[in-house]
Write a protein that holds these residues in place. Structure first.
Motif, PDB file in Angstrom:
ATOM      1  N   VAL A  46      34.113  38.321  38.960  1.00 56.03           N
ATOM      2  CA  VAL A  46      34.989  38.814  40.266  1.00 56.03           C
ATOM      3  C   VAL A  46      36.726  38.104  40.221  1.00 56.03           C
ATOM      4  N   ALA A  49      40.889  35.248  44.728  1.00 55.72           N
ATOM      5  CA  ALA A  49      40.909  35.490  45.476  1.00 55.72           C
ATOM      6  C   ALA A  49      42.394  36.443  46.247  1.00 55.72           C
ATOM      7  N   PRO A  52      40.882  40.414  45.736  1.00 56.66           N
ATOM      8  CA  PRO A  52      39.703  40.482  45.411  1.00 56.66           C
ATOM      9  C   PRO A  52      38.393  42.082  45.185  1.00 56.66           C
ATOM     10  N   THR A  54      35.228  43.188  42.403  1.00 57.10           N
ATOM     11  CA  THR A  54      34.515  43.487  41.439  1.00 57.10           C
ATOM     12  C   THR A  54      34.766  44.214  40.604  1.00 57.10           C
ATOM     13  N   GLN A  72      36.489  44.569  47.871  1.00 52.35           N
ATOM     14  CA  GLN A  72      35.173  43.866  49.074  1.00 52.35           C
ATOM     15  C   GLN A  72      33.696  44.809  49.936  1.00 52.35           C
TER      16      GLN A  72
END
Length: 156
Positions: A46, A49, A52, A54, A72
């Motif tokens: 990940v 912040a 965001p 993956t 997300q």
């Protein structure tokens, strides 16, 4: 005991090698992050912040590596591949595949035919493919679905 463990390991490797790729742009990832039993999800990380998302990575039985970039909201916004064989675009692009094929047909017709690197740049879909026998690369992404703050350089 040791022989049965080796046989089990060999069976798992054989099973993993036979699993096809079927990531689809705009939908859920092929190898969901919460599915710990999924043996093909080799790498997941990940980002910070600030951006965001993956990245799920898997290696197909052909040796081609596929990375899914998942926002997300759980939808794949980009797919990157590289390896000895071309990635299965019909499954990776999912519902965007007909748009891709039509754009390629139109581009090839305008060029008078041919093969080689291809680029589709539509408002809602970008697909770039290239390489040569034994070394294919490409990426496909949905410009409108890129998370805020992500650049195309992040998609590697």
């Amino acid at each position: 005991m040791r022989t049965s463990m080796l046989c089990a390991a060999a069976a798992i490797v054989a099973l993993i090698a036979g699993i096809p790729a079927h990531a689809e742009l705009g939908s859920a990832p092929t190898w969901p992050a919460n599915n710990t039993a999924q043996a093909t999800r080799l790498v997941q990380h990940v980002s910070t912040a600030v951006v965001p998302y993956t990245v799920n990575e898997t290696t197909l039985s052909s040796g081609t590596v596929v990375r899914e970039y998942v926002a997300q909201n759980g939808a794949v916004f980009a797919v990157i591949w590289h390896g000895p064989q071309m990635a299965p675009l019909s499954t990776l692009l999912g519902s965007y595949f007909p748009e891709y094929t039509q754009a390629i047909i139109s581009a090839r017709a305008a060029q008078g035919g041919g093969h080689g690197p291809a680029m589709v740049q539509e408002d809602g879909l970008v697909v770039q493919t290239g390489g040569h026998m034994g070394n294919f690369t490409g990426r496909a992404y949905l410009p409108q679905a890129l998370p805020q703050g992500i650049s195309l350089d992040d998609l590697q």
